[in-house]
Design a protein around this motif. Sequence first.
Motif, PDB file in Angstrom:
ATOM      1  N   ARG A  11       0.722  -1.276   0.072  1.00  0.00           N
ATOM      2  CA  ARG A  11       0.110   0.151  -0.031  1.00  0.00           C
ATOM      3  C   ARG A  11       0.726   1.262   0.069  1.00  0.00           C
ATOM      4  O   ARG A  11       0.574   2.208  -0.601  1.00  0.00           O
ATOM      5  CB  ARG A  11      -0.911  -0.020   1.118  1.00  0.00           C
ATOM      6  CG  ARG A  11      -2.007   1.213   1.151  1.00  0.00           C
ATOM      7  CD  ARG A  11      -3.029   1.087   2.349  1.00  0.00           C
ATOM      8  NE  ARG A  11      -3.704   0.108   1.972  1.00  0.00           N
ATOM      9  CZ  ARG A  11      -4.576  -0.389   2.521  1.00  0.00           C
ATOM     10  NH1 ARG A  11      -4.887   0.083   4.028  1.00  0.00           N
ATOM     11  NH2 ARG A  11      -5.545  -1.280   2.282  1.00  0.00           N
ATOM     12  N   THR A  12       2.103   1.281   0.700  1.00  0.00           N
ATOM     13  CA  THR A  12       2.757   2.447   0.856  1.00  0.00           C
ATOM     14  C   THR A  12       3.964   2.480  -0.133  1.00  0.00           C
ATOM     15  O   THR A  12       4.788   3.645  -0.339  1.00  0.00           O
ATOM     16  CB  THR A  12       3.134   2.709   2.308  1.00  0.00           C
ATOM     17  OG1 THR A  12       3.823   1.437   2.746  1.00  0.00           O
ATOM     18  CG2 THR A  12       1.920   2.967   3.342  1.00  0.00           C
ATOM     19  N   GLU A  13       4.455   1.233  -0.670  1.00  0.00           N
ATOM     20  CA  GLU A  13       5.587   1.247  -1.182  1.00  0.00           C
ATOM     21  C   GLU A  13       5.567   0.919  -2.725  1.00  0.00           C
ATOM     22  O   GLU A  13       6.671   1.073  -3.584  1.00  0.00           O
ATOM     23  CB  GLU A  13       6.617   0.354  -0.606  1.00  0.00           C
ATOM     24  CG  GLU A  13       7.042   0.494   0.671  1.00  0.00           C
ATOM     25  CD  GLU A  13       7.683  -0.625   1.711  1.00  0.00           C
ATOM     26  OE1 GLU A  13       9.088  -0.406   1.575  1.00  0.00           O
ATOM     27  OE2 GLU A  13       7.237  -1.458   1.797  1.00  0.00           O
ATOM     28  N   LEU A  14       4.603   0.413  -3.221  1.00  0.00           N
ATOM     29  CA  LEU A  14       4.267   0.088  -4.611  1.00  0.00           C
ATOM     30  C   LEU A  14       3.284   1.096  -5.074  1.00  0.00           C
ATOM     31  O   LEU A  14       2.343   1.404  -4.591  1.00  0.00           O
ATOM     32  CB  LEU A  14       3.904  -1.344  -4.510  1.00  0.00           C
ATOM     33  CG  LEU A  14       5.004  -2.216  -4.136  1.00  0.00           C
ATOM     34  CD1 LEU A  14       4.220  -3.761  -4.288  1.00  0.00           C
ATOM     35  CD2 LEU A  14       6.153  -2.376  -4.750  1.00  0.00           C
ATOM     36  N   LEU A  15       3.383   1.170  -6.441  1.00  0.00           N
ATOM     37  CA  LEU A  15       2.628   1.973  -7.445  1.00  0.00           C
ATOM     38  C   LEU A  15       2.340   1.195  -8.723  1.00  0.00           C
ATOM     39  O   LEU A  15       2.922   1.913  -9.646  1.00  0.00           O
ATOM     40  CB  LEU A  15       2.709   3.290  -7.327  1.00  0.00           C
ATOM     41  CG  LEU A  15       1.664   4.124  -7.961  1.00  0.00           C
ATOM     42  CD1 LEU A  15       0.404   4.262  -7.356  1.00  0.00           C
ATOM     43  CD2 LEU A  15       2.159   5.800  -8.360  1.00  0.00           C
ATOM     44  N   GLY A  16       1.884   0.257  -8.974  1.00  0.00           N
ATOM     45  CA  GLY A  16       1.737  -0.800 -10.121  1.00  0.00           C
ATOM     46  C   GLY A  16       2.952  -1.709 -10.152  1.00  0.00           C
ATOM     47  O   GLY A  16       3.270  -2.186 -11.260  1.00  0.00           O
ATOM     48  N   CYS A  17       3.883  -1.655  -9.439  1.00  0.00           N
ATOM     49  CA  CYS A  17       5.129  -2.355  -9.678  1.00  0.00           C
ATOM     50  C   CYS A  17       4.942  -3.933  -8.709  1.00  0.00           C
ATOM     51  O   CYS A  17       3.791  -3.936  -8.072  1.00  0.00           O
ATOM     52  CB  CYS A  17       6.322  -1.518  -8.763  1.00  0.00           C
ATOM     53  SG  CYS A  17       6.381   0.031  -9.453  1.00  0.00           S
ATOM     54  N   LEU A  18       5.743  -4.593  -9.032  1.00  0.00           N
ATOM     55  CA  LEU A  18       5.899  -5.714  -8.151  1.00  0.00           C
ATOM     56  C   LEU A  18       7.012  -6.157  -7.202  1.00  0.00           C
ATOM     57  O   LEU A  18       8.040  -5.522  -7.539  1.00  0.00           O
ATOM     58  CB  LEU A  18       5.964  -7.257  -9.258  1.00  0.00           C
ATOM     59  CG  LEU A  18       4.924  -7.176 -10.499  1.00  0.00           C
ATOM     60  CD1 LEU A  18       5.383  -8.231 -11.530  1.00  0.00           C
ATOM     61  CD2 LEU A  18       3.509  -7.340  -9.795  1.00  0.00           C
ATOM     62  N   ALA A  19       6.692  -6.690  -6.157  1.00  0.00           N
ATOM     63  CA  ALA A  19       7.604  -6.818  -5.333  1.00  0.00           C
ATOM     64  C   ALA A  19       7.584  -8.317  -4.463  1.00  0.00           C
ATOM     65  O   ALA A  19       6.614  -8.835  -3.898  1.00  0.00           O
ATOM     66  CB  ALA A  19       7.664  -5.792  -3.987  1.00  0.00           C
ATOM     67  N   PRO A  20       8.947  -9.138  -4.882  1.00  0.00           N
ATOM     68  CA  PRO A  20       8.752 -10.357  -4.100  1.00  0.00           C
ATOM     69  C   PRO A  20       9.024 -10.249  -2.878  1.00  0.00           C
ATOM     70  O   PRO A  20       9.728  -9.404  -2.301  1.00  0.00           O
ATOM     71  CB  PRO A  20       9.778 -11.043  -5.085  1.00  0.00           C
ATOM     72  CG  PRO A  20      10.899  -9.859  -5.419  1.00  0.00           C
ATOM     73  CD  PRO A  20      10.098  -8.783  -5.589  1.00  0.00           C
ATOM     74  N   VAL A  21       8.681 -11.337  -2.130  1.00  0.00           N
ATOM     75  CA  VAL A  21       8.859 -11.351  -0.709  1.00  0.00           C
ATOM     76  C   VAL A  21       9.129 -12.805  -0.299  1.00  0.00           C
ATOM     77  O   VAL A  21       8.659 -13.732  -0.865  1.00  0.00           O
ATOM     78  CB  VAL A  21       7.413 -10.901   0.165  1.00  0.00           C
ATOM     79  CG1 VAL A  21       7.376  -9.515   0.224  1.00  0.00           C
ATOM     80  CG2 VAL A  21       6.448 -11.767  -0.020  1.00  0.00           C
TER      81      VAL A  21
END
Length: 75
Positions: A11-21
């Motif tokens: 919610r706070t770190e992405l804007l349409g991007c992908l982030a693996p966890v």
Amino acid sequence: MILIHPANEARTELLGCLAPVTLHTGIGKGSSSRKALEKLKVIVYEALAYNEEVKIKIQSNPLTPIRTTRLKTNK
């Protein structure tokens, strides 16, 4: 283009991007994203070095409940 970068809080770190966890900790949340990205880069860069095609498939986890959002309406 869609960027892939580390982020543990969608919610706070992405804007349409992908982030693996490494571990999902809740809806839109995870931990150890930098570690997961480094693992992903090793796999992808090695495949690209051999001219292999790289695809990312995004799918829902059937064990994750679907979140519903109620829209507020002005009456």
